[in-house]
Design an enzyme around this catalytic site. Structure first.
Site, PDB file in Angstrom:
ATOM      1  N   TRP A 159       0.832  -1.211   0.000  1.00  0.00           N
ATOM      2  CA  TRP A 159       0.000   0.000   0.000  1.00  0.00           C
ATOM      3  C   TRP A 159       0.863   1.256   0.000  1.00  0.00           C
ATOM      4  CZ3 TRP A 159      -4.229  -1.295  -1.957  1.00  0.00           C
ATOM      5  CH2 TRP A 159      -4.888  -2.466  -1.598  1.00  0.00           C
ATOM      6  N   ASP A 164      -1.311   6.585   6.518  1.00  0.00           N
ATOM      7  CA  ASP A 164      -2.422   5.701   6.141  1.00  0.00           C
ATOM      8  C   ASP A 164      -2.634   4.730   7.298  1.00  0.00           C
ATOM      9  OD1 ASP A 164      -4.053   3.690   5.165  1.00  0.00           O
ATOM     10  OD2 ASP A 164      -2.863   3.278   3.373  1.00  0.00           O
ATOM     11  N   LYS A 185     -11.757  -1.892   6.900  1.00  0.00           N
ATOM     12  CA  LYS A 185     -10.905  -2.801   7.652  1.00  0.00           C
ATOM     13  C   LYS A 185     -11.382  -2.897   9.103  1.00  0.00           C
ATOM     14  CE  LYS A 185      -8.617  -3.108   3.892  1.00  0.00           C
ATOM     15  NZ  LYS A 185      -7.445  -2.415   3.441  1.00  0.00           N
TER      16      LYS A 185
END
Ligand SMILES: *Cc1c(COP(=O)(O)O)cnc(C)c1O
Length: 360
Positions: A101, A171, A195
């Site tokens: 990511w 993030d 998530k």
């Protein structure tokens, strides 16, 4: 009705209580005769839902008054572009690449300017967090970027990098609200909610107010300017209204659970059960350097691909879903987010012990 233990990395398990409440309110939200899905986002009822959600999030995270909270769309991946488009004033930014990511964010930033990879753990398949105490921070960097919890590899920053005075962008998709955090140490904190918080389709951005300006890269579309959304309190256009409503319920649930200090204690207790077993098992082992282990995502292997596949298959048959590791790393991964009950982790470890005995 039988609910499984769902170890998915995302979209992921939500508190059963929240789902039941949403089910109760599905046809008639608190006497207004319609579902939240059907109501105007300009209505008084909805305004109350989104304002309450923001207030509860602010209280959970203790968000300072000079930070804006935005409920946006486009997933965490859209932030990979929005961040440079809005913040890369000098067209320079430093990225710490600790997984896929972060790497995607780093690559996206290259579209807009000079993105520097100032540290990485790619040499060992992202199984650790590099030492970030004295990195070559660029003097003209607009910000330093991290992915705080690496969902795929199961690592977590336990100390924030020394940014040498530069703004930090983080993030936090897969560790959002899993423990307290000091928002004032960041310029931007953002995460997709699927998530650990709610249904896919919402991304929450917490941003220091002075960064929200009209001074963005030329060509930045209206919808990709933070100022557009901040000025309109996330109601510039139709927001992901139902998703925000569920997030709001999860915030209430977290408050009822005792807040983020309590969640941290609970998450540590859950993760310890699994890591302790991995450390003593002769068959299973964790793949992450001990001091960098995530509380949320726990990857593990047997060292034998056939045995891994057998484990995934048999665990599924026994009611443990989504234990297959990410397609790029193989093995197994148990995501044990806030809403995974401790009973689920205990049951998984019992199952692993049994599997180990049968497959010695
Ligand atoms: C899942 C994930 C993303 C991507 O999220 P999307 O909402 O699918 O774009 C980004 N960062 C992290 C840390 C993630 O776990």
């Amino acid at each position: 009705m039988a609910r499984v233990y769902n170890f998915s990395a995302g979209p992921a398990v939500l508190p059963e209580e929240v789902l039941r409440e949403a089910a109760d309110e599905m046809l008639d939200y608190r006497g207004c005769g319609m579902s939240v899905m059907e109501m105007s986002h300009r209505s008084k009822v909805y305004d109350d839902i989104i304002k309450t959600a923001e207030a509860d999030l602010r209280s959970l995270l203790n968000i300072p008054a000079n930070y804006k909270v935005m409920f946006l769309q486009g997933g965490a991946s859209q932030q990979f572009a929005m961040i440079p488009m809005n913040l890369m004033k000098n067209r320079v930014a430093d990225y710490i690449v600790t997984g896929q990511w972060a790497k995607k964010a780093y690559q996206e930033a290259q579209i807009f300017g000079k993105a520097n990879k100032i540290a990485t753990s790619e040499d060992k398949t992202f199984s650790y967090i590099p030492d970030c105490s004295d990195l070559p921070i660029s003097p003209d960097a607009d910000y330093v970027y991290i992915c705080e919890n690496n969902t795929i590899y199961g690592t977590k920053f336990k100390t924030l990098p020394n940014t040498k005075g530069k703004d930090l962008v983080s993030d936090v998709s897969s560790c959002f609200l899993s423990e307290p955090m000091d928002i004032s140490r960041y310029a931007v904190v953002y995460g997709g909610v699927q998530k650990n918080i709610g249904p896919a389709g919402v991304v929450i951005v917490i941003m220091r107010e002075d960064l929200i300006t009209d001074d963005v890269l030329p060509g930045t579309p209206t919808m990709l300017k933070y100022k557009t959304h901040a000025d309109a309190d996330s109601l510039y256009n139709t927001p992901p209204a139902y998703g925000i409503y569920i997030c709001g319920k999860v915030f209430k649930w977290l408050k009822k659970m005792g807040g983020l200090e309590q969640m941290k204690t609970y998450n540590e207790e859950k993760a310890k059960i699994l890591y302790d077993f991995l450390d003593e098992s002769e068959l299973f082992k964790g793949t992450v350097r001990r001091e960098d282990r995530s509380l949320m995502n726990v990857p593990f292997i047997t060292g034998n691909e056939e045995l891994d596949a057998k484990f995934v298959k048999e665990s599924k048959a026994a009611g443990f879903e989504n234990l297959k590791g990410h397609r790029t790393v193989g093995g197994m991964r148990a995501s044990i987010y806030n809403a995974m009950p401790i009973e689920g982790v205990k049951a998984l470890v019992e199952f692993m012990k049994k599997f180990e005995l049968e497959n010695k």
